[in-house]
Design a protein around this motif. Structure first.
Motif, PDB file in Angstrom:
ATOM      1  N   LEU A   1       0.840  -1.198   0.000  1.00 31.22           N
ATOM      2  CA  LEU A   1       0.000   0.000   0.000  1.00 31.22           C
ATOM      3  C   LEU A   1       0.875   1.247   0.000  1.00 31.22           C
ATOM      4  CD1 LEU A   1      -2.717  -0.960   2.651  1.00 31.22           C
ATOM      5  CD2 LEU A   1      -2.987  -0.906   0.170  1.00 31.22           C
ATOM      6  N   ASP A   2       0.589   2.156  -0.911  1.00 31.68           N
ATOM      7  CA  ASP A   2       1.311   3.417  -0.987  1.00 31.68           C
ATOM      8  C   ASP A   2       0.615   4.427  -0.076  1.00 31.68           C
ATOM      9  OD1 ASP A   2       3.318   5.105  -1.986  1.00 31.68           O
ATOM     10  OD2 ASP A   2       1.973   5.939  -3.499  1.00 31.68           O
ATOM     11  N   ILE A   3       1.345   4.934   0.907  1.00 34.15           N
ATOM     12  CA  ILE A   3       0.731   5.815   1.900  1.00 34.15           C
ATOM     13  C   ILE A   3       1.550   7.079   2.090  1.00 34.15           C
ATOM     14  CG2 ILE A   3      -0.346   3.881   3.122  1.00 34.15           C
ATOM     15  CD1 ILE A   3       1.883   4.162   5.212  1.00 34.15           C
ATOM     16  N   ALA A   4       0.917   8.083   2.704  1.00 32.15           N
ATOM     17  CA  ALA A   4       1.569   9.349   3.030  1.00 32.15           C
ATOM     18  C   ALA A   4       1.114   9.762   4.423  1.00 32.15           C
ATOM     19  CB  ALA A   4       1.198  10.408   1.997  1.00 32.15           C
ATOM     20  N   PRO A   5       1.832  10.690   5.077  1.00 33.06           N
ATOM     21  CA  PRO A   5       1.447  11.114   6.424  1.00 33.06           C
ATOM     22  C   PRO A   5      -0.010  11.551   6.546  1.00 33.06           C
ATOM     23  CG  PRO A   5       3.629  11.937   5.910  1.00 33.06           C
ATOM     24  CD  PRO A   5       3.114  11.287   4.657  1.00 33.06           C
ATOM     25  N   ALA A   6      -0.542  12.187   5.504  1.00 34.31           N
ATOM     26  CA  ALA A   6      -1.927  12.656   5.568  1.00 34.31           C
ATOM     27  C   ALA A   6      -2.919  11.509   5.743  1.00 34.31           C
ATOM     28  CB  ALA A   6      -2.270  13.446   4.307  1.00 34.31           C
ATOM     29  N   ILE A   7      -2.558  10.328   5.254  1.00 31.40           N
ATOM     30  CA  ILE A   7      -3.439   9.166   5.382  1.00 31.40           C
ATOM     31  C   ILE A   7      -3.583   8.759   6.846  1.00 31.40           C
ATOM     32  CG2 ILE A   7      -3.720   6.730   4.770  1.00 31.40           C
ATOM     33  CD1 ILE A   7      -4.236   8.819   2.524  1.00 31.40           C
ATOM     34  N   PHE A   8      -2.482   8.822   7.576  1.00 31.94           N
ATOM     35  CA  PHE A   8      -2.540   8.477   8.994  1.00 31.94           C
ATOM     36  C   PHE A   8      -3.457   9.437   9.741  1.00 31.94           C
ATOM     37  CE2 PHE A   8       1.119   6.169   7.646  1.00 31.94           C
ATOM     38  CZ  PHE A   8       1.228   5.099   8.518  1.00 31.94           C
ATOM     39  N   GLU A   9      -3.394  10.712   9.375  1.00 30.65           N
ATOM     40  CA  GLU A   9      -4.267  11.691  10.010  1.00 30.65           C
ATOM     41  C   GLU A   9      -5.721  11.455   9.626  1.00 30.65           C
ATOM     42  OE1 GLU A   9      -2.854  15.569   8.979  1.00 30.65           O
ATOM     43  OE2 GLU A   9      -0.781  15.099   9.534  1.00 30.65           O
ATOM     44  N   ALA A  10      -5.958  11.216   8.322  1.00 29.75           N
ATOM     45  CA  ALA A  10      -7.324  11.030   7.850  1.00 29.75           C
ATOM     46  C   ALA A  10      -7.984   9.796   8.459  1.00 29.75           C
ATOM     47  CB  ALA A  10      -7.342  10.931   6.325  1.00 29.75           C
ATOM     48  N   LEU A  11      -7.193   8.746   8.674  1.00 31.72           N
ATOM     49  CA  LEU A  11      -7.733   7.494   9.199  1.00 31.72           C
ATOM     50  C   LEU A  11      -7.550   7.364  10.710  1.00 31.72           C
ATOM     51  CD1 LEU A  11      -6.533   5.013   6.416  1.00 31.72           C
ATOM     52  CD2 LEU A  11      -8.736   6.171   6.613  1.00 31.72           C
ATOM     53  N   GLU A  12      -6.961   8.412  11.299  1.00 26.95           N
ATOM     54  CA  GLU A  12      -6.763   8.444  12.752  1.00 26.95           C
ATOM     55  C   GLU A  12      -5.998   7.209  13.244  1.00 26.95           C
ATOM     56  OE1 GLU A  12     -10.741   8.877  14.234  1.00 26.95           O
ATOM     57  OE2 GLU A  12     -10.709  11.057  13.995  1.00 26.95           O
ATOM     58  N   ILE A  13      -4.894   6.943  12.565  1.00 28.54           N
ATOM     59  CA  ILE A  13      -4.023   5.849  12.969  1.00 28.54           C
ATOM     60  C   ILE A  13      -2.618   6.403  13.177  1.00 28.54           C
ATOM     61  CG2 ILE A  13      -5.342   3.983  11.903  1.00 28.54           C
ATOM     62  CD1 ILE A  13      -3.636   4.135   9.479  1.00 28.54           C
ATOM     63  N   SER A  14      -1.749   5.605  13.804  1.00 33.09           N
ATOM     64  CA  SER A  14      -0.434   6.075  14.208  1.00 33.09           C
ATOM     65  C   SER A  14       0.663   5.242  13.566  1.00 33.09           C
ATOM     66  CB  SER A  14      -0.310   5.995  15.735  1.00 33.09           C
ATOM     67  OG  SER A  14       1.026   6.137  16.142  1.00 33.09           O
ATOM     68  N   TYR A  15       1.798   5.880  13.312  1.00 36.42           N
ATOM     69  CA  TYR A  15       2.960   5.153  12.825  1.00 36.42           C
ATOM     70  C   TYR A  15       3.468   4.153  13.866  1.00 36.42           C
ATOM     71  CZ  TYR A  15       3.603   7.962   8.611  1.00 36.42           C
ATOM     72  OH  TYR A  15       3.440   8.542   7.380  1.00 36.42           O
ATOM     73  N   ASP A  16       3.076   4.367  15.094  1.00 41.17           N
ATOM     74  CA  ASP A  16       3.493   3.452  16.158  1.00 41.17           C
ATOM     75  C   ASP A  16       2.589   2.231  16.258  1.00 41.17           C
ATOM     76  OD1 ASP A  16       5.622   5.147  16.976  1.00 41.17           O
ATOM     77  OD2 ASP A  16       4.164   6.422  18.021  1.00 41.17           O
ATOM     78  N   ASP A  17       1.545   2.202  15.472  1.00 43.48           N
ATOM     79  CA  ASP A  17       0.619   1.065  15.477  1.00 43.48           C
ATOM     80  C   ASP A  17       0.159   0.803  14.041  1.00 43.48           C
ATOM     81  OD1 ASP A  17      -1.271  -0.873  15.832  1.00 43.48           O
ATOM     82  OD2 ASP A  17      -2.661   0.366  17.011  1.00 43.48           O
ATOM     83  N   LEU A  18       0.781  -0.164  13.400  1.00 43.88           N
ATOM     84  CA  LEU A  18       0.491  -0.473  11.999  1.00 43.88           C
ATOM     85  C   LEU A  18      -0.542  -1.589  11.855  1.00 43.88           C
ATOM     86  CD1 LEU A  18       4.105  -0.347  10.471  1.00 43.88           C
ATOM     87  CD2 LEU A  18       2.436   1.508  10.713  1.00 43.88           C
ATOM     88  N   SER A  19      -1.296  -1.850  12.904  1.00 42.90           N
ATOM     89  CA  SER A  19      -2.254  -2.959  12.881  1.00 42.90           C
ATOM     90  C   SER A  19      -3.313  -2.793  11.798  1.00 42.90           C
ATOM     91  CB  SER A  19      -2.929  -3.112  14.248  1.00 42.90           C
ATOM     92  OG  SER A  19      -3.620  -1.928  14.613  1.00 42.90           O
ATOM     93  N   PHE A  20      -3.685  -1.552  11.489  1.00 46.68           N
ATOM     94  CA  PHE A  20      -4.687  -1.307  10.443  1.00 46.68           C
ATOM     95  C   PHE A  20      -4.262  -1.962   9.135  1.00 46.68           C
ATOM     96  CE2 PHE A  20      -6.160   1.094   6.777  1.00 46.68           C
ATOM     97  CZ  PHE A  20      -7.523   1.205   7.000  1.00 46.68           C
ATOM     98  N   PHE A  21      -2.988  -1.802   8.757  1.00 54.41           N
ATOM     99  CA  PHE A  21      -2.499  -2.310   7.478  1.00 54.41           C
ATOM    100  C   PHE A  21      -2.369  -3.832   7.489  1.00 54.41           C
ATOM    101  CE2 PHE A  21      -0.799   1.996   8.074  1.00 54.41           C
ATOM    102  CZ  PHE A  21      -1.476   2.628   7.042  1.00 54.41           C
ATOM    103  N   SER A  22      -2.051  -4.381   8.653  1.00 52.42           N
ATOM    104  CA  SER A  22      -2.012  -5.833   8.783  1.00 52.42           C
ATOM    105  C   SER A  22      -3.418  -6.421   8.687  1.00 52.42           C
ATOM    106  CB  SER A  22      -1.378  -6.210  10.119  1.00 52.42           C
ATOM    107  OG  SER A  22      -1.408  -7.604  10.312  1.00 52.42           O
ATOM    108  N   GLU A  23      -4.358  -5.793   9.370  1.00 47.61           N
ATOM    109  CA  GLU A  23      -5.733  -6.301   9.381  1.00 47.61           C
ATOM    110  C   GLU A  23      -6.412  -6.178   8.024  1.00 47.61           C
ATOM    111  OE1 GLU A  23      -7.494  -4.063  12.510  1.00 47.61           O
ATOM    112  OE2 GLU A  23      -6.287  -5.041  14.079  1.00 47.61           O
TER     113      GLU A  23
END
Length: 362
Positions: free
Chosen positions: A68-90
């Protein structure tokens, strides 16, 4: 390292049923990885998760690797953290591509994520970005490199710069990727799509030639079609590309004989180690076919770069030696048997001392 072919998908702009058809066709033709853009999501976390998961689940049934190609804005939009990548695993991804980088230490930490997600880095900058990450003891088996693509005509990388950027990654033994462009596909991440190559000189070349060129550099392991959807004809042509040695497409002269055809197509060719500037010489074939007659034809010519010639019966011990012309010259002891497809002349620069190469017929 095994070399692979890939396709790109844009779930925020595409139709799931069309994506499925495309992936099935790609899988049938030996494609095995997917670049999936997540740069332009505009919906909430739940909707995004559902949309991407259905595509990824289908892709995994076909045994694709999905980044998945991602950018910092995606983490903000999806309310997820670089310290928790569980969203991408799930959601089922095998890894994430960082369109923008951090300080090196952060990328190194990400490579030790508990989900074993691949961390793919942007290769399209000639800076010590990767070296910085590796000084922080990154988890190298989980680090990939992938170039950008460039939708605007004239905006992609010049070849020399592409080579320098790629060498920075390849010297560390990392898996690398770059993009080629379909000449008919219209789907990409943005509203401008003049094709989606990494290297500008590829923008209007046939898609198989683009792939041949990237593989020939020895710097790229995964060649990915940047835009969607490539035609079946393009997918098939890529499936036939030799990923491990230069394969040159030949237009034959009308008077080529059977011996010359056999020499041309039925042998593994090797350039002599003691090279010459005037031609590429494949000399082992003259030994194999030394008893075979080869009458004169198409020999009273000025041979041009890309012409393929074979020594005729007047050439003594060099009879039936195959050569690819690099510099124009005349020699009536050689028969012209064909010429390399014009668009593939760029590949001649990659036939080095002891390089292996083969031919195919247009």
């Amino acid at each position: 390292m095994m070399r692979r072919l890939g396709v790109s998908l844009y779930p925020d702009h595409s139709d799931f049923e069309e994506d499925k058809k495309y992936l099935e066709l790609a899988a049938e033709n030996g494609f095995s990885r997917i670049f999936m853009s997540m740069l332009e999501v505009t919906e909430g976390k739940e909707v995004v998760f559902k949309k991407f998961k259905q595509v990824i689940d289908f892709a995994k049934k076909l045994e694709f690797e999905v980044i998945l190609d991602i950018a910092p804005a995606i983490f903000e939009a999806l309310e997820i953290s670089y310290d928790d990548l569980s969203f991408f695993s799930e959601v089922g991804a095998d890894g994430i591509r960082l369109d923008l980088g951090f300080d090196g230490n952060k990328e190194a930490l990400l490579s030790f994520n508990p989900y074993d997600l691949i961390i793919e880095l942007n290769m399209s900058n000639d800076v010590a970005y990767l070296d910085n990450i590796l000084t922080y003891e990154a988890n190298k088996p989980f680090i990939y490199g992938c170039h950008n693509f460039y939708p605007q005509d004239g905006s992609a990388l010049p070849l020399d710069f592409f080579i320098k950027c790629s060498e920075r990654f390849k010297k560390h033994g990392l898996r690398t990727a770059a993009f080629i462009t379909s000449q008919t596909a219209e789907l990409g991440p943005w509203d401008i799509n003049d094709g989606l190559p990494t290297v500008e000189m590829h923008r209007r070349l046939p898609i198989d030639v683009q792939a041949k060129h990237l593989f020939a550099t020895g710097l790229i392991d995964d060649v990915i079609i940047g835009n969607a959807y490539a035609t079946e004809e393009e997918l098939v042509s890529l499936s036939q590309v030799n990923r491990y040695q230069v394969s040159l497409t030949v237009d034959l002269v009308a008077d080529i004989n059977e011996v010359e055809k056999n020499i041309l197509f039925d042998n593994q060719h090797v350039r002599r180690g003691d090279i010459t500037a005037q031609m590429v010489r494949s000399t082992e074939v003259r030994k194999k076919y030394k008893q075979e007659e080869n009458p004169l034809h198409d020999n009273e010519l000025v041979f041009q770069r890309g012409d393929i010639v074979i020594g005729n019966d007047t050439f003594g011990k060099y009879k039936n030696e195959l050569q690819i012309v690099l510099e124009p010259h005349s020699d009536n002891r050689k028969n012209k048997v064909g010429q390399i497809r014009k668009e593939e002349l760029i590949l001649l620069d990659y036939i080095k001392p002891w390089s292996k190469f083969v031919f195919s017929q247009k």
